[in-house]
Design an enzyme around this catalytic site. Structure first.
Site, short mmCIF file in Angstrom:
data_model
loop_
_atom_site.label_atom_id
_atom_site.label_comp_id
_atom_site.label_asym_id
_atom_site.label_seq_id
_atom_site.Cartn_x
_atom_site.Cartn_y
_atom_site.Cartn_z
N GLU A 176 0.75 4.00 1.68
CA GLU A 176 1.10 4.50 3.01
C GLU A 176 2.23 3.70 3.63
OE1 GLU A 176 -3.54 4.61 3.03
OE2 GLU A 176 -1.96 3.57 1.94
N HIS A 192 0.85 -1.19 0.00
CA HIS A 192 0.00 0.00 0.00
C HIS A 192 0.89 1.24 0.00
CE1 HIS A 192 -4.07 -1.64 1.61
NE2 HIS A 192 -3.45 -2.55 0.89
#
Length: 143
Positions: free
Chosen positions: A48, A46
Site C-alpha cells: 500500500e 508494504h
C-alpha cells in the site's frame, strides 16, 4: 482487484508475503506495487505504501482524493494511517486481517475522529486473496 492479485502473486514468487496494491484515479490505474520488505530490508515496504508513493509521484501531488486503493489484504495501522493522510477516497480490500487489520478487524480507523475517512469495501475476491496468503505461509512453514 485482479491487478492487485497479480502483484500479490509476483510477490510470492519473490519470497515476499503475497500482498498487492493498485491505485486507480478516475478509472485508470496510476500505480501498482507489491510487498518488498524482505527484498528492500525495510519495514516500510508494504504494498500500500509503495503504491501510494508511486501514485503521488505519477499524479504530481499528495492528495489522492479521487483515488481508489485496491489491496489484497486489509491494511495494517501504518498503511491505514497513510491512506487517511493521502485522503484516498475509497479502499477496496480482499482478505480480512484478524491480526493487524485496521478497517474493521482489529480496529476501525473510519470510526476514529480523523480529518478524513475513506469509503471501505472489504471481502472482494476474499477467498482468492486469503488462499494466496494461506498457501504462501503453508509452504514457508514446510521449508
Amino acid at each position: 482487484m485482479q491487478a492487485a492479485l497479480e502483484e500479490a502473486k509476483q510477490a510470492a514468487l519473490e519470497g515476499e508475503v503475497p500482498v498487492g496494491a493498485v491505485v486507480v484515479w478516475e478509472g485508470k490505474i496510476v500505480s501498482t506495487a507489491r510487498n518488498r520488505r524482505e527484498t528492500d530490508k525495510n519495514a516500510l515496504s508494504h504494498a500500500e505504501l509503495m503504491a501510494i508513493d508511486k501514485a503521488c509521484k505519477s499524479l504530481g501531488g499528495w492528495r489522492l482524493h479521487k483515488a481508489t486503493l485496491y489491496v489484497t489484504l486489509e491494511p495494517c495501522p501504518m498503511c491505514a494511517g497513510a491512506i487517511v493522510n493521502a485522503r484516498i477516497a475509497r479502499v477496496v480490500f480482499g482478505a480480512r486481517d484478524p491480526k493487524a487489520g485496521c478497517f474493521g478487524s482489529v480496529a476501525d480507523f473510519c470510526a476514529l475522529p480523523f480529518n478524513h475517512a475513506p469509503e471501505v469495501t472489504g471481502g472482494v475476491l476474499e477467498e482468492e486473496c486469503a488462499a494466496l496468503l494461506r498457501d504462501f505461509f503453508r509452504r514457508l512453514r514446510r521449508t
